[in-house]
Write a protein that holds these residues in place. Structure first.
Motif, short mmCIF file in Angstrom:
data_model
loop_
_atom_site.label_atom_id
_atom_site.label_comp_id
_atom_site.label_asym_id
_atom_site.label_seq_id
_atom_site.Cartn_x
_atom_site.Cartn_y
_atom_site.Cartn_z
N THR A 18 -0.25 5.28 4.33
CA THR A 18 0.80 5.59 3.37
C THR A 18 1.48 4.28 3.01
N ILE A 19 1.51 3.96 1.71
CA ILE A 19 2.01 2.66 1.26
C ILE A 19 3.32 2.84 0.49
N TYR A 20 4.33 2.10 0.93
CA TYR A 20 5.63 2.07 0.27
C TYR A 20 5.85 0.69 -0.33
N ASP A 21 6.42 0.60 -1.54
CA ASP A 21 6.70 -0.69 -2.16
C ASP A 21 7.67 -1.52 -1.32
N CYS A 22 8.63 -0.83 -0.71
CA CYS A 22 9.63 -1.50 0.12
C CYS A 22 10.15 -0.48 1.13
N GLY A 23 10.28 -0.89 2.37
CA GLY A 23 10.74 0.03 3.39
C GLY A 23 12.18 0.46 3.23
N ALA A 24 13.00 -0.32 2.55
CA ALA A 24 14.41 -0.01 2.39
C ALA A 24 14.74 0.67 1.06
N ALA A 25 13.76 0.91 0.22
CA ALA A 25 14.01 1.38 -1.15
C ALA A 25 14.33 2.86 -1.26
N GLN A 26 14.06 3.67 -0.23
CA GLN A 26 14.33 5.10 -0.28
C GLN A 26 13.61 5.77 -1.45
N LYS A 27 12.38 5.35 -1.71
CA LYS A 27 11.57 5.94 -2.78
C LYS A 27 10.36 6.62 -2.15
N PRO A 28 9.72 7.54 -2.88
CA PRO A 28 8.48 8.14 -2.38
C PRO A 28 7.39 7.08 -2.24
N PRO A 29 6.34 7.37 -1.48
CA PRO A 29 5.27 6.38 -1.33
C PRO A 29 4.56 6.09 -2.64
N SER A 30 4.01 4.89 -2.74
CA SER A 30 3.27 4.47 -3.92
C SER A 30 1.82 4.95 -3.87
N ALA A 31 1.29 5.14 -2.65
CA ALA A 31 -0.10 5.58 -2.50
C ALA A 31 -0.33 6.14 -1.11
N GLN A 32 -1.31 7.03 -1.01
CA GLN A 32 -1.80 7.52 0.27
C GLN A 32 -3.32 7.48 0.22
N LEU A 33 -3.92 6.93 1.27
CA LEU A 33 -5.37 6.75 1.32
C LEU A 33 -5.89 7.22 2.67
N ILE A 34 -7.11 7.70 2.69
CA ILE A 34 -7.80 8.05 3.93
C ILE A 34 -8.82 6.95 4.22
N GLY A 35 -8.88 6.52 5.44
CA GLY A 35 -9.84 5.49 5.82
C GLY A 35 -9.31 4.68 6.97
N ASN A 36 -9.79 3.46 7.13
CA ASN A 36 -9.37 2.59 8.22
C ASN A 36 -8.91 1.25 7.67
N LEU A 37 -7.73 0.82 8.09
CA LEU A 37 -7.25 -0.51 7.78
C LEU A 37 -7.86 -1.45 8.82
N VAL A 38 -8.87 -2.21 8.42
CA VAL A 38 -9.64 -2.99 9.39
C VAL A 38 -9.08 -4.39 9.64
N ARG A 39 -8.28 -4.91 8.70
CA ARG A 39 -7.76 -6.28 8.89
C ARG A 39 -6.58 -6.51 7.96
N VAL A 40 -5.65 -7.35 8.42
CA VAL A 40 -4.53 -7.79 7.59
C VAL A 40 -4.53 -9.31 7.61
N ASP A 41 -4.90 -9.93 6.49
CA ASP A 41 -4.94 -11.39 6.36
C ASP A 41 -3.78 -11.85 5.48
N ALA A 42 -2.59 -11.39 5.80
CA ALA A 42 -1.38 -11.77 5.08
C ALA A 42 -0.26 -11.86 6.12
N ASP A 43 0.77 -12.63 5.81
CA ASP A 43 1.91 -12.73 6.73
C ASP A 43 2.56 -11.36 6.85
N HIS A 44 2.67 -10.87 8.08
CA HIS A 44 3.18 -9.53 8.30
C HIS A 44 3.75 -9.38 9.70
N GLU A 45 4.46 -8.29 9.90
CA GLU A 45 4.93 -7.87 11.21
C GLU A 45 4.29 -6.52 11.49
#
Length: 90
Positions: free
Chosen positions: A33-60
């Motif tokens: 489930t993807i949100y544009d911003c965690g603090a925005a109090q908006k509905p999600p921008s997208a929902q996908l089924i599958g596996n997130l296999v890697r994150v190659d971006a600065d993140h927590e």
């Protein structure tokens, strides 16, 4: 439901402060489930089924009882690697 901006063929733009909530399921697949911003109090921008296999971006990454949260710290793209495999790249 997919309101993400297209960045190319099988690629979508993720804003700098996007949150990706990954819910692990019994069958081994995940619900992303993807949100544009965690603090925005908006509905999600997208929902996908599958596996997130890697994150190659600065993140927590925050571990939760039923999955984890990826909080991006830079603009990135979500790329489809296969029918049910996803990668986040800066």
């Amino acid at each position: 439901m997919n309101h993400l901006s297209t960045a190319g063929n099988d690629e979508w733009q993720l804003p700098r402060h996007a949150h990706v909530i990954v819910h692990e399921q019994e069958a081994g697949r995940e619900l992303l489930t993807i949100y544009d911003c965690g603090a925005a109090q908006k509905p999600p921008s997208a929902q996908l089924i599958g596996n997130l296999v890697r994150v190659d971006a600065d993140h927590e990454r925050l571990v939760q009882p039923n999955g984890y949260i990826v909080k991006l710290r830079e603009q990135a793209t979500l790329e489809r690697q296969a029918d049910d495999h996803w990668v986040i790249r800066a």
